[in-house]
Scaffold this motif. Structure first.
Motif, PDB file in Angstrom:
ATOM      1  N   LEU A 155      -1.856  10.179   7.648  1.00 11.35           N
ATOM      2  CA  LEU A 155      -2.272  10.768   6.373  1.00 11.35           C
ATOM      3  C   LEU A 155      -1.076  10.905   5.426  1.00 11.35           C
ATOM      4  O   LEU A 155      -1.196  10.667   4.211  1.00 11.35           O
TER       5      LEU A 155
ATOM      6  N   LEU B 112      -4.070  -0.065   0.137  1.00  9.75           N
ATOM      7  CA  LEU B 112      -3.828   0.876   1.228  1.00  9.75           C
ATOM      8  C   LEU B 112      -4.921   0.766   2.286  1.00  9.75           C
ATOM      9  O   LEU B 112      -4.647   0.843   3.481  1.00  9.75           O
ATOM     10  N   LEU B 113      -6.155   0.577   1.833  1.00  6.65           N
ATOM     11  CA  LEU B 113      -7.249   0.389   2.788  1.00  6.65           C
ATOM     12  C   LEU B 113      -7.034  -0.879   3.601  1.00  6.65           C
ATOM     13  O   LEU B 113      -7.236  -0.890   4.826  1.00  6.65           O
TER      14      LEU B 113
ATOM     15  N   ALA C  25      -1.669   3.688  11.249  1.00 12.46           N
ATOM     16  CA  ALA C  25      -3.100   3.475  11.504  1.00 12.46           C
ATOM     17  C   ALA C  25      -3.300   2.937  12.910  1.00 12.46           C
ATOM     18  O   ALA C  25      -4.198   3.380  13.641  1.00 12.46           O
TER      19      ALA C  25
ATOM     20  N   VAL D  74       1.566   2.727   6.483  1.00 18.47           N
ATOM     21  CA  VAL D  74       0.128   2.941   6.650  1.00 18.47           C
ATOM     22  C   VAL D  74      -0.406   2.077   7.781  1.00 18.47           C
ATOM     23  O   VAL D  74      -1.170   2.546   8.642  1.00 18.47           O
TER      24      VAL D  74
ATOM     25  N   SER E 206       1.538   8.954   5.421  1.00 21.22           N
ATOM     26  CA  SER E 206       1.889   7.610   4.942  1.00 21.22           C
ATOM     27  C   SER E 206       0.951   7.171   3.821  1.00 21.22           C
ATOM     28  O   SER E 206       1.382   6.508   2.867  1.00 21.22           O
ATOM     29  N   VAL E 207      -0.327   7.552   3.913  1.00 18.56           N
ATOM     30  CA  VAL E 207      -1.265   7.247   2.837  1.00 18.56           C
ATOM     31  C   VAL E 207      -0.857   7.985   1.562  1.00 18.56           C
ATOM     32  O   VAL E 207      -0.849   7.406   0.460  1.00 18.56           O
TER      33      VAL E 207
ATOM     34  N   ALA F 248      -5.482   1.856  -4.055  1.00 18.54           N
ATOM     35  CA  ALA F 248      -6.259   2.352  -2.911  1.00 18.54           C
ATOM     36  C   ALA F 248      -6.814   1.193  -2.093  1.00 18.54           C
ATOM     37  O   ALA F 248      -6.884   1.266  -0.852  1.00 18.54           O
TER      38      ALA F 248
ATOM     39  N   ALA G 122      -4.466  -0.255   6.199  1.00 24.49           N
ATOM     40  CA  ALA G 122      -5.043   0.488   7.326  1.00 24.49           C
ATOM     41  C   ALA G 122      -5.862  -0.431   8.218  1.00 24.49           C
ATOM     42  O   ALA G 122      -5.852  -0.286   9.450  1.00 24.49           O
TER      43      ALA G 122
ATOM     44  N   GLY H  82       2.065   6.259   0.073  1.00 24.20           N
ATOM     45  CA  GLY H  82       1.666   5.045  -0.619  1.00 24.20           C
ATOM     46  C   GLY H  82       1.054   5.341  -1.985  1.00 24.20           C
ATOM     47  O   GLY H  82       1.355   4.660  -2.979  1.00 24.20           O
ATOM     48  N   LEU H  83       0.206   6.345  -2.050  1.00 25.53           N
ATOM     49  CA  LEU H  83      -0.399   6.726  -3.331  1.00 25.53           C
ATOM     50  C   LEU H  83       0.651   7.214  -4.316  1.00 25.53           C
ATOM     51  O   LEU H  83       0.569   6.937  -5.521  1.00 25.53           O
TER      52      LEU H  83
ATOM     53  N   SER I 194      -3.149  -6.932   1.504  1.00 26.36           N
ATOM     54  CA  SER I 194      -2.204  -5.826   1.371  1.00 26.36           C
ATOM     55  C   SER I 194      -0.766  -6.289   1.192  1.00 26.36           C
ATOM     56  O   SER I 194       0.098  -5.487   0.832  1.00 26.36           O
TER      57      SER I 194
END
Length: 354
Positions: free
Chosen positions: A184, A200-201, A61, A57, A186-187, A197, A204, A190-191, A32
């Motif tokens: 959510l 971002l995962l 998280a 994120v 923050s996700v 994605a 997290a 990021g998007l 990341s």
């Protein structure tokens, strides 16, 4: 867990927990490119972009999952050092500012330097060693009297004063819901900044590694008849303990931190090799060594004064709503942004006409 303790002992389980959490953190942080310093640079440059999204994120998280675990009563962090004993507000302020300044000069915080070291970055290795030696000098060496003096200027005692949010209050479920909403959001942020994605995962997962550290050490402490410290990911203290054990001890004491540092290194190294990014990186003309060394000293002293690094205080301490941790990470942001602005304003002035 009691069966595992009877078979392997608390020390080996703590070591294994540190290795597992470290592997996950190192791999996810490298993928990341999780970095507080990069996020602060974006803010200083008024370019709220993907690096800030990655940090948010990861932070939320960790915060959301730890607080949800407290709500479900599958975790108890009341014995964590960030919430017990005497905390230093002056240390959090001064140490946070120094750490933030050093983070900009060294182009990375303690965790980022360790992750970069795994890919062959010699600048990160040298700076990390300087940071570790500075931290040791601040803990028990020549800098310890100064650290103790600054830390004693303004203190608070006991969990009632150090915990910002009490899980026993009636509004706690609302607070947990707010943490989840913040994650959510923050996700979504990021998007909106076109962060992949997958990245971002991974960010997290960095936050989940913080939660996993708290949970595993709590499980061991809860099942053990011995005193076991409930803790999570932090880097300055474990790095110092690991280095000093290698230098001074013929037999290294097993601990969570002793497994964490090599675990992070191994996890980051595997990902860097798989991505084909592992290579030797040296100091160049545009990367002055003296700036890195000064940054390492400031981070080493600052982290010991603040009670942790950008991850130990900012992420682990922040995830349990420790007052001193939130104050420290806030001051890290202030110190980093101010340093970034001061370094680049002269360049902008020289570049302007007239």
């Amino acid at each position: 867990m009691e069966m595992l303790i009877d078979r392997f002992g608390e020390d080996w389980l703590m070591l294994a927990s540190g290795v597992l959490v470290g592997l996950i953190f190192g791999a996810a942080a490298y993928q990341s490119r999780f970095c507080l310093r990069a996020a602060t640079v974006e803010v200083a440059n008024r370019q709220l972009g993907p690096k800030l999204g990655i940090w948010l994120v990861a932070f939320f998280a960790a915060l959301a999952t730890v607080q949800a675990a407290l709500l479900l009563r599958v975790l108890d962090v009341s014995a964590a050092r960030q919430l017990t004993g005497t905390g230093s507000l002056s240390g959090a302020i001064i140490g946070g500012l120094l750490f933030g300044c050093g983070m900009i000069l060294a182009r990375g915080c303690a965790s980022r330097l360790l992750v970069l070291s795994a890919s062959g970055n010699l600048r990160a290795i040298v700076t990390g060693l300087v940071l570790t030696l500075s931290a040791q000098a601040s803990l028990r060496g020549v800098l310890s009297p100064l650290r103790e003096t600054l830390a004693g200027l303004w203190t608070v005692s006991g969990i009632d004063f150090r915990r910002l949010v009490d899980p026993e209050t009636e509004v706690f479920p609302v607070i947990v819901a707010a943490c989840v909403i913040a994650f959510l959001a923050s996700v979504a942020y990021g998007l909106s900044r076109r962060v992949r994605a997958w990245d971002l995962l991974a960010a997290a997962v960095v936050g989940l590694a913080i939660s996993l550290g708290w949970w595993l050490t709590w499980l061991i402490a809860n099942a053990s008849f011995e005193v076991v410290q409930v803790q999570s990911v932090t880097f300055t203290g474990p790095s110092t303990d690991t280095l000093m054990a290698l230098v001074n001890e013929s037999v290294m004491p097993l601990s969570f931190g002793l497994g964490l540092v090599p675990g992070v290194f191994a996890g980051a190294m595997v990902v860097s090799v798989l991505k084909g990014e592992a290579r030797i990186q040296r100091f160049e003309t545009d990367t002055p060594m003296e700036r890195y060394l000064v940054g390492g000293v400031l981070m080493g002293f600052g982290s010991m004064l603040a009670g942790g690094c950008a991850v130990g205080a900012g992420m682990a301490g922040g995830s349990v709503f420790a007052l001193t941790a939130w104050l420290a990470v806030f001051c890290m942001w202030i110190g980093a942004v101010a340093t970034q602005l001061s370094l680049h304003r002269p360049l902008a002035a020289r570049a302007s006409p007239g």
